[in-house]
Design a protein around this motif. Structure first.
Motif, mmCIF file in Angstrom:
data_model
loop_
_atom_site.group_PDB
_atom_site.id
_atom_site.type_symbol
_atom_site.label_atom_id
_atom_site.label_comp_id
_atom_site.label_asym_id
_atom_site.label_seq_id
_atom_site.Cartn_x
_atom_site.Cartn_y
_atom_site.Cartn_z
ATOM 1 N N VAL A 1 -0.705 10.623 5.421
ATOM 2 C CA VAL A 1 -0.557 9.929 4.138
ATOM 3 C C VAL A 1 -1.927 9.615 3.536
ATOM 4 O O VAL A 1 -2.180 9.862 2.354
ATOM 5 N N GLY A 2 -2.833 9.108 4.363
ATOM 6 C CA GLY A 2 -4.179 8.775 3.877
ATOM 7 C C GLY A 2 -4.865 9.996 3.302
ATOM 8 O O GLY A 2 -5.443 9.945 2.208
ATOM 9 N N LEU A 3 -4.786 11.111 4.047
ATOM 10 C CA LEU A 3 -5.427 12.329 3.562
ATOM 11 C C LEU A 3 -4.810 12.781 2.242
ATOM 12 O O LEU A 3 -5.521 13.184 1.321
ATOM 13 N N ILE B 1 2.199 1.621 -3.588
ATOM 14 C CA ILE B 1 1.168 2.113 -4.513
ATOM 15 C C ILE B 1 0.885 3.588 -4.226
ATOM 16 O O ILE B 1 0.740 4.395 -5.140
ATOM 17 N N ALA B 2 0.838 3.931 -2.939
ATOM 18 C CA ALA B 2 0.563 5.320 -2.567
ATOM 19 C C ALA B 2 1.595 6.272 -3.177
ATOM 20 O O ALA B 2 1.236 7.312 -3.728
ATOM 21 N N LEU C 1 -8.021 2.838 -0.714
ATOM 22 C CA LEU C 1 -6.594 2.688 -0.379
ATOM 23 C C LEU C 1 -6.183 3.832 0.544
ATOM 24 O O LEU C 1 -5.526 3.628 1.571
ATOM 25 N N GLY C 2 -6.614 5.025 0.183
ATOM 26 C CA GLY C 2 -6.303 6.193 1.008
ATOM 27 C C GLY C 2 -6.987 6.138 2.355
ATOM 28 O O GLY C 2 -6.352 6.332 3.398
ATOM 29 N N THR C 3 -8.295 5.838 2.357
ATOM 30 C CA THR C 3 -9.021 5.847 3.629
ATOM 31 C C THR C 3 -8.572 4.691 4.515
ATOM 32 O O THR C 3 -8.615 4.792 5.728
ATOM 33 N N VAL D 1 -14.018 9.300 -8.029
ATOM 34 C CA VAL D 1 -12.684 8.700 -7.993
ATOM 35 C C VAL D 1 -12.836 7.177 -7.922
ATOM 36 O O VAL D 1 -13.788 6.668 -7.328
ATOM 37 N N THR E 1 -5.515 3.728 4.925
ATOM 38 C CA THR E 1 -4.392 4.273 5.681
ATOM 39 C C THR E 1 -4.885 5.298 6.694
ATOM 40 O O THR E 1 -4.429 5.329 7.843
ATOM 41 N N LEU E 2 -5.838 6.106 6.258
ATOM 42 C CA LEU E 2 -6.383 7.154 7.124
ATOM 43 C C LEU E 2 -7.037 6.560 8.380
ATOM 44 O O LEU E 2 -6.721 6.954 9.504
ATOM 45 N N ILE F 1 -3.396 10.984 -0.072
ATOM 46 C CA ILE F 1 -3.842 10.137 -1.188
ATOM 47 C C ILE F 1 -5.250 10.550 -1.632
ATOM 48 O O ILE F 1 -5.507 10.785 -2.806
ATOM 49 N N VAL F 2 -6.154 10.647 -0.644
ATOM 50 C CA VAL F 2 -7.540 10.963 -1.004
ATOM 51 C C VAL F 2 -7.616 12.319 -1.707
ATOM 52 O O VAL F 2 -8.277 12.468 -2.734
ATOM 53 N N ASP G 1 0.202 7.920 9.211
ATOM 54 C CA ASP G 1 -0.833 7.264 8.404
ATOM 55 C C ASP G 1 -1.965 8.222 8.075
ATOM 56 O O ASP G 1 -2.485 8.236 6.971
ATOM 57 N N ILE G 2 -2.336 9.022 9.072
ATOM 58 C CA ILE G 2 -3.446 9.951 8.846
ATOM 59 C C ILE G 2 -3.069 10.929 7.733
ATOM 60 O O ILE G 2 -3.825 11.150 6.788
ATOM 61 N N VAL H 1 -5.932 12.241 -5.406
ATOM 62 C CA VAL H 1 -6.719 11.607 -6.463
ATOM 63 C C VAL H 1 -8.011 12.380 -6.729
ATOM 64 O O VAL H 1 -8.468 12.469 -7.864
ATOM 65 N N MET I 1 0.825 -1.200 0.000
ATOM 66 C CA MET I 1 0.000 0.000 0.000
ATOM 67 C C MET I 1 0.867 1.261 0.000
ATOM 68 O O MET I 1 0.570 2.234 -0.673
ATOM 69 N N TYR J 1 2.083 7.697 14.726
ATOM 70 C CA TYR J 1 0.696 7.368 14.381
ATOM 71 C C TYR J 1 0.101 8.396 13.415
ATOM 72 O O TYR J 1 -0.806 8.099 12.657
ATOM 73 N N TRP J 2 0.586 9.611 13.509
ATOM 74 C CA TRP J 2 0.024 10.657 12.652
ATOM 75 C C TRP J 2 0.395 10.462 11.187
ATOM 76 O O TRP J 2 -0.290 10.939 10.296
ATOM 77 N N THR K 1 -4.934 3.948 15.280
ATOM 78 C CA THR K 1 -3.678 3.820 16.021
ATOM 79 C C THR K 1 -3.491 5.001 16.952
ATOM 80 O O THR K 1 -2.988 4.870 18.069
ATOM 81 N N ASN K 2 -3.913 6.164 16.493
ATOM 82 C CA ASN K 2 -3.773 7.361 17.296
ATOM 83 C C ASN K 2 -4.570 7.281 18.582
ATOM 84 O O ASN K 2 -4.131 7.743 19.634
ATOM 85 N N GLY L 1 -4.626 5.061 10.655
ATOM 86 C CA GLY L 1 -3.920 6.097 11.404
ATOM 87 C C GLY L 1 -4.746 6.612 12.557
ATOM 88 O O GLY L 1 -4.241 6.754 13.682
ATOM 89 N N VAL M 1 0.890 6.647 -6.884
ATOM 90 C CA VAL M 1 -0.350 7.385 -7.121
ATOM 91 C C VAL M 1 -0.154 8.872 -6.826
ATOM 92 O O VAL M 1 -0.570 9.734 -7.595
#
Lengths: 496, 323, 338
Positions: free
Chosen positions: B294-296, B246-247, C134-136, C127, C138-139, B298-299, B291-292, B302, B243, B288-289, C145-146, C142, B250
């Protein structure tokens, strides 16, 4: 002089339909020879045979440079010097202009390593021959449609094509772009390349063609030099179709206006469109491909948001932002492409018919009453005589005509006040055509107001009470369907 | 010229990288210290190498989620070769790349010949390969790597770690393949329009298979590079790595719809993720932050891409309207 | 007889799966009657299956629309963690009933929010579902985990354990919940108007939109449904483990996609049945547990599941191509005869 290509006694049969029957076509190097005919005349079938997509029936001959030959597949056609500029161009939007022009040759020669300098040089050379002012480095999707078309032509030139087939090349071009295309065709002639031109726009046919060949209903009608015929003569060869539909027009107009469209415009789609639709009326809209007919009615169905103008239904301002609000407002739309837009092909007839009006069969808790749905659907299958009479069949298992009846059924079943029918008999055999016309008329008699769009003039003349003609995004003519001829309508449709 | 450069997607990512780098540099002086930068590059070379391998897959419109299992397999095989037979580095590298290529070949054949969708096919091989690795190793670590391999891991050329050199070399190789070979151009053609690619004469099945073989090979390379950095093999450490890879690609501008993506973009994507993680660490923000954020990213990345495309579609001229 | 035949045709895939299920069951029963067919083993299978089953039902809905929900496992753990947060509070310790209700409410709230995020970006922005989730994924990971700071949240009221470990008339409570969810999923997807729209949208989004279907709202609801199923799974998980952690259930992602595809749902969308998914979940569960009690290494089981997934799809592809070829031959013969 030796012909480049000569086709004789070529026929093509599809299950149930004879698309081409014993046709003839020939073309000389450096000649512009136009193939003319209405929709369904067999033009695209012939193109597909020439480009190796279809194999003709046994018995005919194809000669290239005098030698009898066969065109086995698309690659083979290119190898033998025939290139087709398809309406979608078969190009790669994500790649550069140079690569789009030259890549075929690189693949053909199986060069595993690319020499970009050479590719750019070759591309620039091909672009120079067609006289296109395009940077070989530009990404294709950033170009206008007209320029993409030039790239496609340059690609054919780069492949040393001796004959280039252009299928409706001007349908998406502006006037100045069309002029540029004429210039390119002149340059191709100068390079001794034969151009087969397919179009039904009179002015451009007379402007650039050296010769015409007319097809009608899959049959060869006549070939003649440009000097031997005039516009009227050509139109009558084209439209003098043997199939005439019974006229179903109703001269009495109900004064009640159901739909009132005023000054509807959308940039790049249609402009200042105003008309009224009366109760129980069939309003025909015709015009050439690319005149903005579908774009305009799609705006009424919430598929294409207009920039300005208003739509009133029963005298009240209607706000149709999406298809579901259109359905709620009592509008139904039978789209042009049955296969991709009209039906969900791999679902059953029953599911397709039920789709726009699921609410009707849904109880308090949102569950579908299958028994009720089955009964209603069965009724419609019966009423419209869909065959085979089995609503559990998948939509794709039906013939074109029966599929179209299913699409009709699905909208009639919604009790729509206004039904928009885009090309009602596209790809449907002749018998089913008249049946569908009768269904449309019955609907009108029962009080539904219909807008019927069709490129087929006999059809428009047979079903409409009133006819609107569109040209380049605007309404260019309005007729009451009385003592009308195809020529009169065609005259308003073509750009003069 | 400048205008077309600015319009490019890569330029946007580049600017974001620069802005983030400046922000981090201002708030923390450690960031720009050469040893920190080299450290960041070194620790991200594995993900970078894998991202370069993933790039052609995404350009062609596919996806490969099996890379995390494949790297585990290659790492274990490399580790065993090193400890048991004491094989030399070159042999280990060849074997590891060959094993990766074999998994890639399996993926490619399943996808191109059996027409199984890439996500499902690679999920299947992911499960099979990881199962095989864990069955074989029972999840045990390999730690007693030979000294000369360990010294390879810390080797530098002109002060630059060997892993970074390998990453840079692969950047060049991937860029050359994608730009100058017929197969490389075929990757873009398939992603742009598979039907047109068939029509102009590309051997689509073959190219598709080669794409996954290439991915497998880069994974084999990444396995050795990873082992040389951490100096041990933990078969369980790679879970979820696919993941991240891929991130990066992307974010670097490739879309899973295919057709777009570039080596420059991917490298920038890798850099963006790398400096962001580094920045968070330097700022002592809990991991921990990460992932948050990175996730944001990516979203958002895209979504913005799609919104732009939709807007252009809406403006499209369909009819030549008489004015 | 005729009715049986049409039934057989319509549910050919489900019947095949059911036969495989029964065959595997019998084989395992014969191989290890003393281990596999014990009440303990059957009971433990029944309490494990619901988690995979619920996630698979959620995954299936997303795949039916031609999408994918890679974030599903972290939706489960995130909802579980929020519920655990409520459950481990002092308030819940003293007001058990309200506390548990509030915890379930919190899990559902998270389900709706995560569903709105996924579905909103997928349906309204357009999208690709794979990228968004995939993004959410990870989100959500996160965020989870936080909250837990990488550790576990525990200390739930005793009564909450019933959800994951209780029995009613000898049937494990998770199984009852699962059965309820199966019925709900069946009714919603295969019997309701929304379900019809889901299938039609999945098959051909354009045609559905051209038929006046609000495809955006339809897809949005799919991802909410997906999240809710995941959240129920998450609640069972935290109850069974008596704690909440980020990585609970993360192994279910691969398994749930396998189950959905094995169950006959097309990855392109539009085709698939709830019962197919349920049987496939059953197969995966008994293969996993069965091989486990036979003493087969659990990693070998991963290999077997992966092989089953690819094998089944390969067989489906080859048989389809064979029948296509026969069809072409039959057509050619017909044309030749004319």
């Amino acid at each position: 002089m030796q012909t480049f290509l000569e086709i004789d006694h070529i026929s093509k049969t599809f299950p149930g339909v004879k698309a081409l029957s014993d046709v003839h076509f020939d073309i000389y190097p450096g000649e512009v020879h136009s193939l003319v005919g209405e929709n369904g005349a067999g033009k695209s079938t012939l193109i597909k045979i020439m480009s190796g997509v279809y194999q003709p029936d046994e018995g005919g001959t194809i000669r290239i440079n005098g030698k009898e030959t066969k065109i086995h597949n698309a690659m083979d056609a290119i190898r033998q010097g025939i290139a087709v500029i398809y309406q979608d161009f078969s190009l790669f939007g994500n790649l550069s202009v140079a690569e789009n022009i030259v890549i075929n040759q690189v693949i053909e020669k199986n060069r595993q390593v690319l020499n970009w300098k050479e590719i750019r040089k070759k591309a620039a050379e091909a672009l120079r021959i067609v006289g296109a002012d395009i940077s070989p480095l530009e990404t294709l999707e950033n170009l206008s449609v007209a320029k993409q078309q030039m790239v496609a032509i340059a690609s054919a030139v780069a492949q040393k094509a001796q004959m280039i087939i252009m299928d409706e090349p001007t349908s998406a071009l502006s006037t100045t772009e069309v002029e540029t295309l004429y210039g390119i065709i002149e340059k191709l002639k100068a390079e001794n390349i034969a151009v087969m031109f397919v179009s039904h726009k009179m002015d451009e046919l007379f402007r650039i063609s050296d010769r015409f060949t007319v097809f009608r209903d899959g049959q060869y009608i006549r070939s003649c030099k440009k000097e031997e015929i005039d516009r009227g003569g050509l139109i009558s060869l084209m439209v003098g179709r043997k199939i005439e539909f019974d006229s179903l027009a109703n001269p009495v107009q109900n004064p009640e206006v159901v739909l009132e469209v005023s000054h509807l415009s959308k940039k790049g789609n249609f402009k200042d469109v105003s008309f009224e639709l009366h109760k129980g009326e069939i309003l025909g809209i015709t015009g050439l491909v690319g005149a903005g007919r579908s774009e305009m009615v799609q705006a009424l169905f919430g598929l294409n948001r207009p920039d300005s103008g208003s739509v009133k239904i029963d005298g009240k301002e209607a706000h149709i932002d999406n298809t579901w609000s259109a359905v709620d407002a009592g509008i139904g739309y039978i789209p042009e492409s049955r296969q991709t837009q009209g039906l969900v092909l791999d679902k059953s007839v029953a599911e397709n018919i039920a789709l726009p009006q699921l609410k009707k069969y849904t109880g308090k808790f949102g569950f579908v009453n299958r028994k009720k749905q089955k009964e209603t659907v069965g009724e419609w299958v019966e009423k419209l005589d869909v065959r085979p009479r089995n609503e559990e069949l998948l939509a794709m298992q039906l013939s074109g005509g029966n599929q179209q009846k299913v699409v009709l059924a699905k909208w009639i079943a919604t009790n729509a006040k206004i039904l928009i029918v885009d090309e009602p008999t596209n790809g449907v055999d002749v018998g089913a055509k008249s049946e569908i016309h009768k269904i449309l008329r019955q609907l009108a008699d029962q009080g539904t107001s219909l807008i019927v769009i069709s490129s087929e003039l006999p059809e428009i003349l047979a079903v409409s009470d009133r006819i609107l003609v569109m040209r380049r995004g605007r309404i260019s003519g309005e007729f009451v369907n009385k003592d009308l001829t195809q020529e009169l309508i065609m005259d308003k449709a073509v750009v003069s | 010229m400048v205008k077309s450069l600015v319009k490019k997607r890569e330029f946007t990512i580049f600017m974001i990288v620069v802005v983030i780098a400046v922000v981090i540099a201002i708030s923390n002086s450690v960031f720009l210290r050469p040893d920190n930068i080299i450290d960041v590059l070194k620790s991200n070379s594995v993900i970078g190498i894998m991202a370069l391998g993933m790039l052609p897959v995404l350009i062609s419109g596919g996806i490969d989620v099996s890379v995390s299992s494949t790297i585990a397999l290659c790492a274990v095989i490399s580790g065993k070769l090193l400890t048991i037979s004491g094989a030399n580095l070159f042999v280990v590298l060849i074997v590891s790349i060959a094993v990766g290529a074999a998994v890639g070949l399996a993926n490619g054949l399943i996808i191109s010949k059996l027409k199984i969708s890439p996500i499902v096919a690679t999920l299947g091989t992911m499960s099979i390969v990881l199962g095989a690795v864990l069955y074989w190793t029972n999840g045990e670590w390999i730690t007693n790597l030979p000294e000369d391999f360990k010294s390879f891991g810390t080797a530098t050329v002109a002060g630059i770690p060997i892993q970074v050199i390998i990453f840079i070399a692969l950047i060049a190789v991937t860029a050359l393949i994608l730009k100058y070979t017929l197969v490389g151009r075929g990757v873009y053609a398939i992603g742009g329009s598979t039907s047109s690619a068939v029509r102009v004469g590309y051997n689509v099945d073959k190219i598709q298979t080669l794409i996954y073989v290439f991915t497998g090979m880069t994974v084999g390379l990444a396995a050795v590079v990873h082992t040389s950095i951490v100096q041990q093999v933990d078969p369980n450490t790679f879970t979820g790595l696919e993941m991240d890879v891929i991130a990066c690609v992307v974010i670097g501008g490739a879309s899973t719809m295919g057709g777009s993506g570039s080596v420059t973009g991917t490298v920038l994507g890798v850099l963006l993720m790398a400096i962001m993680k580094n920045g968070l660490i330097l700022a002592r923000i809990p991991t921990y932050w990460q992932d948050i954020v990175v996730g944001l990213i990516i979203v958002f990345a895209v979504s913005i891409d799609v919104l732009n495309r939709n807007r252009e579609q809406e403006k499209l001229v369909r009819v030549d309207v008489e004015e | 007889m005729k009715a049986f035949k049409t039934l057989k045709e319509k549910y050919a895939n489900e019947l095949t799966l059911a036969c495989i299920f029964i065959a595997v069951f019998i084989i395992l029963g014969i191989l290890a009657p003393d281990k596999f067919l014990t009440a303990y083993n059957l009971g433990s299978m029944m309490s494990q299956m619901p988690e995979l089953g619920l996630l698979s039902l959620g995954m299936m809905a997303a795949i039916l629309t031609g999408g994918m929900n890679l974030s599903i496992c972290y939706i489960a753990s995130l909802s579980g963690i929020f519920a655990a947060y409520v459950l481990s509070s002092d308030f819940a310790a003293t007001n058990v009933g309200i506390g548990i209700a509030a915890a379930i409410g919190a899990a559902m709230l998270i389900a709706v929010i995560t569903g709105l995020i996924n579905g909103g970006v997928i349906a309204y922005i357009g999208v690709a579902a794979m990228l968004v989730t995939l993004g959410t994924m990870t989100l959500f990971q996160g965020i989870a985990t936080n909250i837990t700071q990488g550790g576990a949240i525990s200390g739930f009221p005793e009564e909450f354990m019933a959800l994951g470990g209780g029995n009613v008339f000898g049937i494990p409570v998770p199984m009852l919940i699962y059965i309820g969810a199966i019925i709900a999923a069946y009714l919603l997807l295969e019997r309701s108007a929304w379900g019809s729209r889901v299938y039609m949208t999945g098959c051909n989004e354009t045609a559905a939109r051209f038929s006046g279907v609000n495809t955006k709202a339809t897809v949005l609801k799919v991802y909410i449904f997906s999240s809710v199923m995941a959240a129920i799974g998450g609640l069972i998980m935290i109850s069974r483990y008596n704690s909440a952690r980020v990585d609970y259930g993360s192994s279910y992602l691969m398994m749930s996609i396998s189950a959905v595809v094995l169950g006959g749902t097309s990855i392109m969308g539009g085709h698939g049945s709830v019962i197919g998914t349920v049987i496939a979940v059953g197969i995966i569960q008994i293969v996993t547990t069965g091989l486990n009690v036979l003493g087969i290494n659990r990693y070998l089981i991963d290999i077997i599941i992966g092989a089953i997934l690819i094998g089944v799809l390969a067989i489906r592809f080859l048989s389809r191509r064979l029948s296509d070829r026969n069809l072409v031959k039959a057509r050619a013969a017909k044309v030749g005869a004319q």
